[in-house]
Design a protein around this motif. Structure first.
Motif, PDB file in Angstrom:
ATOM      1  N   ILE A  74       0.873  -1.177   0.000  1.00 20.28           N
ATOM      2  CA  ILE A  74       0.000   0.000   0.000  1.00 20.28           C
ATOM      3  C   ILE A  74       0.906   1.222   0.000  1.00 20.28           C
ATOM      4  N   GLU A  75       0.645   2.126  -0.933  1.00 20.34           N
ATOM      5  CA  GLU A  75       1.443   3.357  -1.018  1.00 20.34           C
ATOM      6  C   GLU A  75       0.533   4.562  -0.820  1.00 20.34           C
ATOM      7  N   ILE A  76       0.950   5.458   0.070  1.00 16.13           N
ATOM      8  CA  ILE A  76       0.232   6.703   0.340  1.00 16.13           C
ATOM      9  C   ILE A  76       1.181   7.849   0.032  1.00 16.13           C
ATOM     10  N   LYS A  81       3.070  16.640  -3.796  1.00 11.09           N
ATOM     11  CA  LYS A  81       4.497  16.387  -3.637  1.00 11.09           C
ATOM     12  C   LYS A  81       4.695  14.870  -3.587  1.00 11.09           C
ATOM     13  N   PRO A  82       4.564  14.172  -4.720  1.00  9.87           N
ATOM     14  CA  PRO A  82       4.522  12.699  -4.737  1.00  9.87           C
ATOM     15  C   PRO A  82       5.742  11.998  -4.148  1.00  9.87           C
ATOM     16  N   GLU A  83       6.862  12.709  -4.081  1.00 10.62           N
ATOM     17  CA  GLU A  83       8.051  12.078  -3.494  1.00 10.62           C
ATOM     18  C   GLU A  83       7.902  11.887  -1.978  1.00 10.62           C
ATOM     19  N   VAL A  84       6.950  12.607  -1.389  1.00 10.60           N
ATOM     20  CA  VAL A  84       6.653  12.423   0.032  1.00 10.60           C
ATOM     21  C   VAL A  84       5.626  11.304   0.140  1.00 10.60           C
ATOM     22  N   LYS A  85       6.062  10.137   0.583  1.00  9.68           N
ATOM     23  CA  LYS A  85       5.160   8.979   0.557  1.00  9.68           C
ATOM     24  C   LYS A  85       5.518   7.981   1.646  1.00  9.68           C
ATOM     25  N   LYS A  86       4.550   7.126   1.927  1.00  6.00           N
ATOM     26  CA  LYS A  86       4.752   6.018   2.844  1.00  6.00           C
ATOM     27  C   LYS A  86       4.336   4.732   2.138  1.00  6.00           C
ATOM     28  N   THR A  87       5.207   3.721   2.192  1.00  7.48           N
ATOM     29  CA  THR A  87       4.934   2.425   1.569  1.00  7.48           C
ATOM     30  C   THR A  87       4.885   1.343   2.640  1.00  7.48           C
ATOM     31  N   PHE A  88       3.810   0.588   2.637  1.00  6.18           N
ATOM     32  CA  PHE A  88       3.664  -0.561   3.531  1.00  6.18           C
ATOM     33  C   PHE A  88       3.748  -1.836   2.698  1.00  6.18           C
ATOM     34  N   PHE A  89       4.549  -2.790   3.140  1.00  3.86           N
ATOM     35  CA  PHE A  89       4.623  -4.096   2.482  1.00  3.86           C
ATOM     36  C   PHE A  89       3.789  -5.079   3.295  1.00  3.86           C
ATOM     37  N   LEU A  90       2.858  -5.739   2.604  1.00  2.00           N
ATOM     38  CA  LEU A  90       1.823  -6.513   3.274  1.00  2.00           C
ATOM     39  C   LEU A  90       2.261  -7.933   3.593  1.00  2.00           C
ATOM     40  N   SER A  91       1.624  -8.502   4.594  1.00  2.00           N
ATOM     41  CA  SER A  91       1.803  -9.901   4.978  1.00  2.00           C
ATOM     42  C   SER A  91       0.516 -10.359   5.650  1.00  2.00           C
ATOM     43  N   ALA A  92       0.504 -11.591   6.129  1.00  2.00           N
ATOM     44  CA  ALA A  92      -0.679 -12.104   6.830  1.00  2.00           C
ATOM     45  C   ALA A  92      -0.984 -11.289   8.085  1.00  2.00           C
ATOM     46  N   ASP A 122       0.582   6.822  10.677  1.00  2.00           N
ATOM     47  CA  ASP A 122       0.714   7.895  11.663  1.00  2.00           C
ATOM     48  C   ASP A 122       1.291   9.177  11.064  1.00  2.00           C
ATOM     49  N   PHE A 123       1.294   9.286   9.739  1.00  2.00           N
ATOM     50  CA  PHE A 123       1.717  10.494   9.010  1.00  2.00           C
ATOM     51  C   PHE A 123       3.238  10.707   9.029  1.00  2.00           C
ATOM     52  N   ILE A 124       3.979   9.623   9.243  1.00  2.00           N
ATOM     53  CA  ILE A 124       5.438   9.669   9.119  1.00  2.00           C
ATOM     54  C   ILE A 124       5.820   8.928   7.845  1.00  2.00           C
ATOM     55  N   ASP A 125       6.590   9.571   6.949  1.00  3.29           N
ATOM     56  CA  ASP A 125       6.837   8.999   5.632  1.00  3.29           C
ATOM     57  C   ASP A 125       8.010   8.015   5.640  1.00  3.29           C
ATOM     58  N   ASP A 126       8.377   7.537   4.456  1.00  5.20           N
ATOM     59  CA  ASP A 126       9.421   6.512   4.327  1.00  5.20           C
ATOM     60  C   ASP A 126      10.795   6.994   4.792  1.00  5.20           C
ATOM     61  N   ASP A 130       8.087  13.557   9.665  1.00  4.33           N
ATOM     62  CA  ASP A 130       6.723  13.683  10.187  1.00  4.33           C
ATOM     63  C   ASP A 130       6.009  14.782   9.409  1.00  4.33           C
ATOM     64  N   LEU A 131       4.998  14.393   8.633  1.00  9.17           N
ATOM     65  CA  LEU A 131       4.281  15.370   7.815  1.00  9.17           C
ATOM     66  C   LEU A 131       3.567  16.412   8.667  1.00  9.17           C
ATOM     67  N   ARG A 132       3.238  16.073   9.897  1.00  8.78           N
ATOM     68  CA  ARG A 132       2.568  17.019  10.781  1.00  8.78           C
ATOM     69  C   ARG A 132       3.471  18.193  11.119  1.00  8.78           C
TER      70      ARG A 132
END
Length: 203
Positions: A74-76, A81-92, A122-126, A130-132
């Motif tokens: 999942i990528e947010i 500013k698309p370079e500011v993003k958070k990526t989650f790698f999924l599992s069970a 929590d709004f902290i990117d890769d 902290d985006l806040r």
């Protein structure tokens, strides 16, 4: 002569049987439909998170049962500013709903069944930013000076998920979602608000 006729009849029978159509094989590569469920949530005890869920439905007319992969991400990203993003790698571990047996890693999906996997952000990117603090710009709530609400921001959300070896990768989004981040979500003496109400309270 009788033996020759018998041989000719056998050959004719074999010829006819070869002309019969074989059963059509339906490749179960594209048998799932997917959608995104997104929300900006205040919880109890006070949590202030961005929630993303990938919802998968088995549209096939057969049951899937086997060792599952739960591979995906999942990528947010901040839309402006698309370079500011958070990526989650999924599992069970991201499973929210589904008939899953952890010991054998078996997932059962009957026709019409749903699987949900999700993450909370929590709004902290890769990069650990902290985006806040670095990206959001806050103003006082018109109804409560102790509560700060950020200017509206738009996030782009996308995801992928692969459940089994023999099924294809499911793609989700991209979907745009706008929010106004809130600091001090429940100050004393202030009316409680929901995440979707916050943008209406910014000056």
């Amino acid at each position: 002569m009788g033996f020759l006729k018998y041989c000719l009849l056998m050959l004719a029978g074999l010829s006819l049987s070869c002309k019969e159509p074989l059963p059509v094989y339906k490749d179960p590569a594209d048998v799932f439909s997917g959608s995104l469920r997104i929300g900006y949530l205040f919880g109890t005890p006070p949590a202030n998170i961005f929630s993303v869920q990938l919802i998968t439905i088995n549209d096939f007319d057969e049951t899937f049962e086997g060792r599952t992969l739960f591979e995906g991400s999942i990528e947010i990203a901040l839309a402006r500013k698309p370079e500011v993003k958070k990526t989650f790698f999924l599992s069970a571990n991201n499973l929210i709903q589904g008939r899953y047996t952890a010991g054998s890693r078996t997932l059962i999906l009957n026709p019409g069944d749903t699987v949900r996997v999700g993450v909370s952000w929590d709004f902290i990117d890769d990069t650990g930013t902290d985006l806040r603090e670095a990206e959001f710009h806050y103003f006082s709530d018109q109804t409560c000076q102790a509560r700060l609400i950020a200017r509206e921001e738009t996030l782009s959300v996308r995801g992928t998920l692969k459940l089994y070896d023999r099924t294809g990768e499911i793609k989700f989004g991209p979907v745009l979602f706008s929010l106004c981040h809130v600091k001090n979500t429940k100050p004393p003496g202030c009316v409680t608000i929901l995440g979707e109400e916050a943008c209406g309270l910014v000056r």
